[in-house]
Design a protein around this motif. Structure first.
Motif, PDB file in Angstrom:
ATOM      1  N   SER A 164       0.842  -1.202   0.000  1.00  0.00           N
ATOM      2  CA  SER A 164       0.000   0.000   0.000  1.00  0.00           C
ATOM      3  C   SER A 164       0.878   1.252   0.000  1.00  0.00           C
ATOM      4  O   SER A 164       2.072   1.191   0.334  1.00  0.00           O
ATOM      5  CB  SER A 164      -0.897   0.023   1.239  1.00  0.00           C
ATOM      6  OG  SER A 164      -0.130   0.271   2.396  1.00  0.00           O
ATOM      7  N   CYS A 165       0.279   2.361  -0.352  1.00  0.00           N
ATOM      8  CA  CYS A 165       1.004   3.634  -0.303  1.00  0.00           C
ATOM      9  C   CYS A 165       1.414   3.952   1.133  1.00  0.00           C
ATOM     10  O   CYS A 165       2.461   4.560   1.355  1.00  0.00           O
ATOM     11  CB  CYS A 165       0.150   4.749  -0.884  1.00  0.00           C
ATOM     12  SG  CYS A 165       0.043   4.718  -2.677  1.00  0.00           S
ATOM     13  N   ALA A 166       0.605   3.528   2.100  1.00  0.00           N
ATOM     14  CA  ALA A 166       0.956   3.750   3.505  1.00  0.00           C
ATOM     15  C   ALA A 166       2.235   3.003   3.858  1.00  0.00           C
ATOM     16  O   ALA A 166       3.104   3.535   4.567  1.00  0.00           O
ATOM     17  CB  ALA A 166      -0.185   3.311   4.421  1.00  0.00           C
TER      18      ALA A 166
ATOM     19  N   ILE B   1       2.924   9.438  -4.042  1.00  0.00           N
ATOM     20  CA  ILE B   1       2.032   9.171  -2.915  1.00  0.00           C
ATOM     21  C   ILE B   1       1.198  10.407  -2.579  1.00  0.00           C
ATOM     22  O   ILE B   1      -0.005  10.302  -2.324  1.00  0.00           O
ATOM     23  CB  ILE B   1       2.831   8.667  -1.700  1.00  0.00           C
ATOM     24  CG1 ILE B   1       3.411   7.285  -2.024  1.00  0.00           C
ATOM     25  CG2 ILE B   1       1.961   8.619  -0.454  1.00  0.00           C
ATOM     26  CD1 ILE B   1       4.379   6.757  -0.986  1.00  0.00           C
ATOM     27  N   CYS B   2       1.806  11.583  -2.617  1.00  0.00           N
ATOM     28  CA  CYS B   2       1.062  12.822  -2.346  1.00  0.00           C
ATOM     29  C   CYS B   2      -0.037  13.041  -3.378  1.00  0.00           C
ATOM     30  O   CYS B   2      -1.172  13.400  -3.022  1.00  0.00           O
ATOM     31  CB  CYS B   2       2.007  14.025  -2.352  1.00  0.00           C
ATOM     32  SG  CYS B   2       3.055  14.121  -0.909  1.00  0.00           S
TER      33      CYS B   2
ATOM     34  N   ALA C  53      -2.871  10.629  -2.765  1.00  0.00           N
ATOM     35  CA  ALA C  53      -3.685  11.061  -1.626  1.00  0.00           C
ATOM     36  C   ALA C  53      -4.667  12.145  -2.056  1.00  0.00           C
ATOM     37  O   ALA C  53      -5.841  12.125  -1.678  1.00  0.00           O
ATOM     38  CB  ALA C  53      -2.790  11.577  -0.504  1.00  0.00           C
TER      39      ALA C  53
ATOM     40  N   LEU D 112      -4.372   6.163   2.505  1.00  0.00           N
ATOM     41  CA  LEU D 112      -3.211   5.595   1.821  1.00  0.00           C
ATOM     42  C   LEU D 112      -3.127   4.080   1.961  1.00  0.00           C
ATOM     43  O   LEU D 112      -2.606   3.402   1.080  1.00  0.00           O
ATOM     44  CB  LEU D 112      -1.917   6.235   2.326  1.00  0.00           C
ATOM     45  CG  LEU D 112      -1.719   7.701   1.970  1.00  0.00           C
ATOM     46  CD1 LEU D 112      -0.391   8.199   2.524  1.00  0.00           C
ATOM     47  CD2 LEU D 112      -1.803   7.919   0.481  1.00  0.00           C
TER      48      LEU D 112
END
Length: 75
Positions: free
Chosen positions: A19-21, A53-54, A57, A64
């Motif tokens: 995941s992006c997180a 990622i930004c 979001a 995320l």
């Protein structure tokens, strides 16, 4: 001078299914702005950046943890 003399020998990586997180956590822990994306064999297949990622979001409007790296990475 050769690139291998300067590069990180064992970089932290993620997979397309991460995941992006997870990638953001790697960036935070390793104090970096990009993470290589690898396949099941550990071969590089792309990269994900803090900007990727930004933007995810902003445009996905989802947590995320629910956005996969496959959706935002560059091949």
């Amino acid at each position: 001078m050769r690139v291998e003399e300067l590069m990180t020998q064992m970089p932290a990586t993620c997979t397309r299914d991460s995941s992006c997180a997870e990638a953001a956590r790697i960036m935070w822990d390793c104090d970096c702005g990009s993470v290589p994306v690898v396949d099941d064999r550990g071969r590089a297949i792309g990269i994900v950046t803090d900007r990727d990622i930004c933007m995810a979001a902003l445009f996905h409007g989802s947590p995320l943890a629910t956005i996969s790296i496959a959706e935002v990475m560059s091949g």
